[in-house]
Structures are given as structure tokens and as C-alpha cells.
Design a protein around this motif. Structure first.
Motif, mmCIF file in Angstrom:
data_model
loop_
_atom_site.group_PDB
_atom_site.id
_atom_site.type_symbol
_atom_site.label_atom_id
_atom_site.label_comp_id
_atom_site.label_asym_id
_atom_site.label_seq_id
_atom_site.Cartn_x
_atom_site.Cartn_y
_atom_site.Cartn_z
ATOM 1 N N ILE A 198 31.552 -82.084 -86.874
ATOM 2 C CA ILE A 198 30.994 -83.302 -87.445
ATOM 3 C C ILE A 198 31.686 -83.654 -88.762
ATOM 4 O O ILE A 198 32.027 -84.804 -89.013
ATOM 5 C CB ILE A 198 29.465 -83.157 -87.612
ATOM 6 C CG1 ILE A 198 28.836 -83.265 -86.229
ATOM 7 C CG2 ILE A 198 28.908 -84.194 -88.563
ATOM 8 C CD1 ILE A 198 27.358 -83.186 -86.185
ATOM 9 N N PHE A 234 25.082 -82.293 -79.474
ATOM 10 C CA PHE A 234 26.054 -81.282 -79.783
ATOM 11 C C PHE A 234 25.282 -79.998 -79.939
ATOM 12 O O PHE A 234 24.533 -79.830 -80.884
ATOM 13 C CB PHE A 234 26.679 -81.671 -81.107
ATOM 14 C CG PHE A 234 28.132 -81.480 -81.150
ATOM 15 C CD1 PHE A 234 28.824 -81.042 -80.055
ATOM 16 C CD2 PHE A 234 28.824 -81.755 -82.315
ATOM 17 C CE1 PHE A 234 30.197 -80.867 -80.112
ATOM 18 C CE2 PHE A 234 30.179 -81.592 -82.379
ATOM 19 C CZ PHE A 234 30.855 -81.157 -81.282
ATOM 20 N N ASP A 270 23.387 -84.834 -88.205
ATOM 21 C CA ASP A 270 23.531 -83.390 -88.099
ATOM 22 C C ASP A 270 22.138 -82.795 -88.260
ATOM 23 O O ASP A 270 21.513 -82.966 -89.294
ATOM 24 C CB ASP A 270 24.478 -82.925 -89.204
ATOM 25 C CG ASP A 270 24.997 -81.532 -88.962
ATOM 26 O OD1 ASP A 270 24.659 -80.945 -87.919
ATOM 27 O OD2 ASP A 270 25.753 -81.039 -89.815
ATOM 28 N N GLU A 271 21.641 -82.132 -87.259
ATOM 29 C CA GLU A 271 20.308 -81.522 -87.285
ATOM 30 C C GLU A 271 19.252 -82.510 -87.782
ATOM 31 O O GLU A 271 18.598 -82.274 -88.795
ATOM 32 C CB GLU A 271 20.314 -80.291 -88.212
ATOM 33 C CG GLU A 271 21.401 -79.293 -87.918
ATOM 34 C CD GLU A 271 20.974 -78.206 -86.937
ATOM 35 O OE1 GLU A 271 19.782 -78.167 -86.588
ATOM 36 O OE2 GLU A 271 21.826 -77.428 -86.512
ATOM 37 N N SER A 329 23.353 -83.188 -83.562
ATOM 38 C CA SER A 329 23.640 -81.779 -83.317
ATOM 39 C C SER A 329 22.344 -81.005 -83.487
ATOM 40 O O SER A 329 21.454 -81.430 -84.218
ATOM 41 C CB SER A 329 24.666 -81.273 -84.318
ATOM 42 O OG SER A 329 24.031 -80.958 -85.533
ATOM 43 N N SER A 330 22.251 -79.928 -82.772
ATOM 44 C CA SER A 330 21.045 -79.111 -82.889
ATOM 45 C C SER A 330 21.306 -77.761 -82.257
ATOM 46 O O SER A 330 22.233 -77.592 -81.481
ATOM 47 C CB SER A 330 19.885 -79.788 -82.178
ATOM 48 O OG SER A 330 18.736 -78.993 -82.278
ATOM 49 N N HIS A 331 20.476 -76.799 -82.608
ATOM 50 C CA HIS A 331 20.556 -75.539 -81.876
ATOM 51 C C HIS A 331 19.281 -75.368 -81.051
ATOM 52 O O HIS A 331 19.030 -74.335 -80.483
ATOM 53 C CB HIS A 331 20.777 -74.360 -82.823
ATOM 54 C CG HIS A 331 19.732 -74.238 -83.870
ATOM 55 N ND1 HIS A 331 19.888 -74.796 -85.111
ATOM 56 C CD2 HIS A 331 18.537 -73.649 -83.865
ATOM 57 C CE1 HIS A 331 18.811 -74.542 -85.829
ATOM 58 N NE2 HIS A 331 17.968 -73.848 -85.095
ATOM 59 N N LYS A 376 29.572 -76.611 -84.889
ATOM 60 C CA LYS A 376 29.015 -77.962 -84.780
ATOM 61 C C LYS A 376 29.248 -78.748 -86.056
ATOM 62 O O LYS A 376 29.767 -79.872 -86.034
ATOM 63 C CB LYS A 376 27.484 -77.902 -84.561
ATOM 64 C CG LYS A 376 27.065 -77.465 -83.193
ATOM 65 C CD LYS A 376 25.566 -77.260 -83.183
ATOM 66 C CE LYS A 376 25.224 -76.136 -84.125
ATOM 67 N NZ LYS A 376 23.857 -75.735 -84.225
ATOM 68 N N THR A 377 28.840 -78.163 -87.170
ATOM 69 C CA THR A 377 28.956 -78.872 -88.439
ATOM 70 C C THR A 377 30.414 -79.118 -88.804
ATOM 71 O O THR A 377 30.767 -80.185 -89.299
ATOM 72 C CB THR A 377 28.215 -78.095 -89.544
ATOM 73 O OG1 THR A 377 26.853 -78.010 -89.167
ATOM 74 C CG2 THR A 377 28.291 -78.814 -90.871
#
Lengths: 306, 315
Positions: free
Chosen positions: A49, A37, A159-160, A191-193, A45-46
Motif C-alpha cells: 500500500i 488485501f 489500510d486496516e 487491507s486486513s488480516h 500488505k502495508t
């Protein structure tokens, strides 16, 4: 991949104080795949989630976990989910073991044996009786994963997951996540950026921006119809460019001593054979896969990448 | 159901594995030892209670003759009546340096601390999960939000009960150590609406601790509700303790208005209806206070549970 999806997100919209945080997103995640994501900070994103795990309500649409709606049958849906939302926060004044006992009591059919199994799995055996406040971030991350895997879920949501980890830790985490998907058949959502990281970890990546899903991209397998940039390191290059002129859809380009041309996968050996036939010396052929970064930049219009 | 018990056990583990909970119990014990020490130091060698009671009656008599304030005189007369009744019927007053006397004193003087301690624990139960972020783990498991919050509340009530038992036990043990065990059969004489009432000291203690438990549990409920609604422990704990400490003063100031009897905090101390005490507003009864408490309880819990179940978690 025509399996029953593990997670289905159907036309989900989230409105907070009149502002559309998530705008009608749709996607499915299948067993055995790692779904990334991706999106700049604040893209939603968060929030997405949090909606999947039921921490936030869904304004419109539906989220199904193995066919169970998170809205109407929270318990049945959560049975299949193991999650770490943002940081792996644990009770710092309890030992790692008691933290796991705490979460085991909240789940069905998690006995002492399973707890020990999970501890072994994440490699925390030596420190499990120590208080969590003495743990390093990497260890907390592992304890977080242990907690998420305790009830043998079908869907793992992280998440991250590599936030704050050192390069070795990131590698380990990546390896670990791939393993869970490939060997255990879990559907993993991360998820990540960070693009580079996602590229190494995920099978598919969904790009989110301003609450909208811009597209879902396959990471590894490139289909045979899809073209890619191929560079031929040849001598003499000028002559090679002429030979390859009638191949591919676009004209070959010269760059230093290389010839760049857009070809499909099947055309690469054909081109090589042609060059050999004309007595051109080939020193190297490299398929320059369009990196995810290019795709990402294309999708987001090259702006606001954090 | 077994899962719900598991949830309550979890909350208990989180309360009692915390050092701060044991510090509170330690403070309680320390306070009792201090009070017992002071009591023992200043206790008169009361070999003969008759003599000292007779002396007191004589002194009160003298004061009553000298004073010109009719209210004060009346209160002196009442005190004399009690002493005289004890002398006439051969009922020894409960001595402050006896176990029972110490336990009754401890309840009277240290009861408010129990409110404070429970407010500290209850006020952090929900908000701490939000401030540490653990709420996200707590709510992403199979139990519903309703069960999670209810288990926390049940655990809070049970902790209140344990603290009340510890209170009794500590005061008893400290009393026995300092004053020696001298039986719990002493009786107490009080004047209720001009009538002499004799009651067993142990009975009074049990009743008062029972009412104390209700009062402490209600303050705990308020702290718990604020902790859930505002997700802020400082506010929850601060407000509950502030009300517990300062409401009596406010209450006294507004007691002349009849509507003040509908204020929750005027109804929490049921010992106001025991012999020798008068309720803050005329015409209040035990039944009235119980009903007021119930109505507030339903409103407070409904708002709290609804908010916890409905609101998004953004911690």
C-alpha cells in the motif's frame, strides 16, 4: 469486468536492505470493486500500500494509477487517490474542519462547498468545529475518510479500515465502503488480516504471504461450473444417498440425518426433483459454500494466520 | 504557484494554532517586562549626563594610575577616550533607561533566546509530522515532496521574520511603557581599532537586528535540517541550542588555530564586523563569512532535500 483498470501493479518487487519484502506481485483493481488485501501481519500488505501511494520507492516493476506511473508522475497519479495508511492520523490540535481545510489546500478544485459536502457525507457536521483530540476513534476514522474523499478520487485506499472500531462501527464502515464502490464507482482497496470481515466487504481478495501473492479469489459469485458442497436434510437419508449416487463427481456422504454431496449450482434443482420423484421427504437443502477461510487456509497452507 | 502559497499557509496554520508558539511569544514579552522593571528600579536619576560622565572619567583615571596590568590600563584608556569624546562633542550617551537604550540592551541580552525559540519551532516542523504519522497524509497528495519540504522551510523563514518583528515591537512597547517615549535619535560612540566612531543608535539597532535575523534564520535552518534528516525533534532542537549556547566557549578555545575560521558557527554572527567588535580569528572579513555561510547553506540544504525526497516513509 473488462474495464480499464484503476490500479495496475506490474511485477512489483521491493527490496529493503537486501531482503525481499515484496516479491514480484501482479494484480489490477477495477472501478466499482472492493479489493481486499489479505495476509498475516508482516506479509507485506502495508508495504504494498505504501508503494501504491508513493510513500515507499519501488525497487523493481511499476505501479500505474489510471495509467499514470506513481514513480514518474507522482502528482498526476495522486490526483486519483484518496488514502488512509494505517491509522487516521490528523492534526489533533486543529479542529476537524481546519484539518479538512489543510488537505483541501493541497488538492485542486476543492472549495468550501465540497468540504461541507464531505462533512455531511461522513456525518460529522455536529462536531466538525471541535478539536480532533476530543474525537473518538470512530470519528477520527470518519474524518480520515472525509480527508481521503475530499478531492473526489477514483481510487480509495484504506489500510486496516476497521481497526479499533466497535461492531457497530465496523458494520457502518462496511456499508459505507460498499456504497462508495457500488454507487460512486470507486475502486476501493482495503487491507486486513481478518477473514470474516473481508468476506463481507470485498468483491475480490488477494492473499499475500511472505511478500508473495498467493492468489486472487472471487468472493461472491460462484461460477456455474464450480462445485460446492450441498447438504440435503432428508428422510430416509440412506435411500436418498442411493438415489443421489449417480450425481456429482464424488460419492455422497452421510452425516447424521443429512446427505452431503458435491454438486454444481445447476445440479441442485435436478437433485431435488429426483428426490421428490422418489417420495423422499425434503426438510432442507443448504449449499455449504466453501468459505473464504477454507480457501485462505488452503492457500497459506494453514499456517501463520494471525 | 497558488498551491505552493496554500502549502505555506498550511504550515503557518500549524505553527500558530499551536499553544506552544504563543507561549514562546509570551515568554519573550515577560522577559522584556522583567528586564525593563529591573532597569527602571536600578536606574540612577541621571539628570545631568555630563556630571556623571566627568565623574566616571575621574574614577577611570584613578584606576589607570593604580593598576600595574598594561592590558587593563589600555582598556581603561579607551573607555576614557570615548567618554571624553562624548563630553567634548556634546553627544549624550544612550541611557539604559531610554527606549533606544532598552531596545539595544534587549537585543544584546535576549537575542540568544530568539535562536532558542526558532530552533524549537524549526526543529519540530518535519519530525513532528513523522512522530504523529501525519507525514503519510502530507505526502499522499498531489504536491511533490520537494514542494512540501520547501513550503515548510519558507514558512520557517517567515516565522523567524515574524518573531524578529515581534521582538522589536515588544521591546519598543515595553520600553515606551516603562521609560516613556523619548525619541530614537541618540547616537552611540565606540572605539574601533583605536579610532573613535560615532554612529546613530537607531542605525546600529537596525543593522544588528538584521544580522540577528540572519543568525537566527541560519540556526533555524540547522534545526530544520536535523529535524528532516533524523526525524527526531529532541535531537534537532537540543543540538541547535547546545551549539548556540556553548559554541562561543569552544570557539574561544580554538581561536588560535587558523582553520577554526572555516567552522560555520564562527561565521554566523555578522555583528563581529561592526565597529567596536573584532572577529574571533584575525583576518576574517564580512565577505569571508558570507561566503562560508553560503557554502554551508548549499551543502546542508542539498543533503536535507535529497534525503527527504529519496527516503522511504515508514512512520
Amino acid at each position: 469486468m473488462q474495464k480499464q483498470p484503476a490500479v495496475e501493479i506490474k511485477q512489483v518487487t521491493k527490496v529493503i536492505r537486501g531482503r525481499k519484502i515484496i516479491d514480484n506481485i501482479n494484480f489490477s483493481i477495477y472501478p466499482g470493486e472492493v479489493f481486499g488485501f489479505l495476509g498475516p501481519n508482516g506479509a507485506g500488505k502495508t508495504t504494498t500500500i505504501r508503494m501504491i501511494v508513493g510513500l515507499m520507492g519501488i525497487t523493481d516493476g511499476e505501479i500505474l494509477i489510471k495509467g499514470n506511473s506513481i514513480k514518474t508522475s507522482h502528482g498526476a497519479a495522486m490526483k486519483h487517490i484518496g488514502a488512509i495508511v494505517e491509522n487516521p492520523e490528523m492534526y489533533k490540535y486543529l479542529s476537524g474542519y481546519l484539518n479538512l481545510v489543510h488537505f483541501a489546500r493541497m488538492s485542486d478544485n476543492v472549495d468550501k462547498k465540497r468540504i461541507d459536502e464531505v462533512i455531511e457525507l461522513v456525518g460529522l457536521k455536529n462536531r466538525i468545529q471541535d478539536k480532533v483530540k476530543t474525537y473518538s476513534l470512530g470519528m477520527r476514522q470518519r474524518l480520515g475518510i472525509a480527508q481521503a474523499l475530499l478531492h473526489s478520487p477514483d481510487v480509495l485506499i484504506l489500510d486496516e479500515p476497521t481497526n479499533g472500531l466497535d461492531p457497530a462501527g465496523i458494520r457502518e464502515m462496511r456499508h459505507y465502503i460498499r456504497n462508495l464502490a457500488e454507487k460512486e464507482g470507486l475502486a476501493v482497496i482495503v487491507s486486513s488480516h481478518l477473514l470474516s470481515e473481508m468476506e463481507l466487504m470485498c468483491d475480490r481478495i488477494g492473499v499475500l504471504q511472505h511478500g508473495k501473492m498467493l492468489g486472487v479469489q472471487q468472493v461472491h459469485e460462484l461460477s456455474s461450473e464450480q462445485t460446492q458442497m450441498v447438504s440435503f436434510q432428508v428422510e430416509p437419508a440412506e435411500q436418498a444417498a442411493i438415489i443421489l449416487r449417480d450425481m456429482g463427481s464424488k460419492k455422497p456422504q452421510m452425516k447424521d440425518d443429512k446427505v452431503l454431496i458435491e454438486l454444481t449450482r445447476d445440479e441442485i434443482p435436478v437433485a431435488a426433483a429426483k428426490l421428490t420423484k422418489e417420495a423422499i421427504n425434503i426438510y432442507g437443502i443448504q449449499a455449504e459454500t466453501k468459505t473464504l477461510e477454507d480457501t485462505f487456509l488452503e492457500l497459506t497452507g494453514g499456517k501463520e494466520i494471525v | 504557484m497558488s498551491k505552493f502559497i496554500g502549502l505555506v499557509r498550511n504550515e503557518h496554520m500549524k505553527t500558530f494554532r499551536r499553544l506552544s508558539t504563543w507561549i514562546l511569544l509570551g515568554i519573550l514579552l515577560g522577559m522584556f517586562i522583567l528586564i525593563a522593571g529591573i532597569t527602571k528600579y536600578y536606574a540612577e536619576d541621571g539628570g545631568n549626563w555630563r556630571q556623571s560622565s566627568e565623574q566616571q572619567v575621574a574614577e577611570l583615571q584613578k584606576q589607570a594610575e593604580q593598576t600595574e596590568d598594561p592590558v587593563y590600563a589600555a582598556s581603561l584608556q579607551e573607555d576614557m577616550a570615548v567618554l571624553q569624546y562624548q563630553l567634548d562633542n556634546d553627544i549624550a550617551p544612550i541611557q539604559t533607561d531610554s527606549v533606544l537604550g532598552f531596545m539595544l540592551d534587549a537585543l544584546l541580552n535576549c537575542g540568544p533566546f530568539l535562536i532558542m525559540f526558532i530552533a524549537i519551532i524549526a526543529g519540530g516542523m518535519v519530525s513532528n509530522e513523522f512522530s504523529t504519522g501525519t507525514i503519510k497524509l502530507l505526502l499522499t497528495k498531489t504536491p511533490s515532496r520537494f514542494s512540501v519540504l520547501t513550503s515548510k522551510y519558507v514558512s520557517m523563514l517567515f516565522t523567524t521574520f515574524l518573531f524578529t518583528v515581534a521582538f522589536l515591537l515588544f521591546s519598543f512597547i515595553v520600553g515606551v511603557i516603562f521609560f516613556g517615549f523619548d525619541g530614537l535619535t541618540a547616537s552611540r560612540v565606540v572605539l574601533d581599532n583605536g579610532e573613535i566612531v560615532k554612529e546613530s543608535g537607531l542605525g546600529a539597532l537596525s543593522r544588528d537586528i538584521g544580522y540577528g535575523f540572519i543568525q537566527v534564520a541560519f540556526y533555524g535552518t540547522i534545526a530544520f535540517a536535523l529535524s528532516t534528516l533524523f526525524r527526531n525533534s529532541a535531537l534537532a532542537i537540543g543540538f541547535s541550542i547546545f551549539i548556540a549556547l556553548f559554541f562561543p566557549t569552544i570557539s574561544y578555545l580554538i581561536a588560535r588555530y587558523d582553520w577554526s575560521k572555516y567552522i560555520l558557527f564562527n561565521n554566523l554572527d555578522l555583528s563581529a564586523y561592526t565597529p567596536g567588535n573584532t572577529p574571533i580569528v584575525d583576518g576574517m572579513t564580512l565577505g569571508f563569512s558570507v561566503v562560508v555561510m553560503l557554502v554551508y547553506f548549499i551543502i546542508i540544504t542539498a543533503i536535507t532535500w535529497l534525503s527527504f525526497i529519496k527516503r522511504d516513509v515508514t512512520a
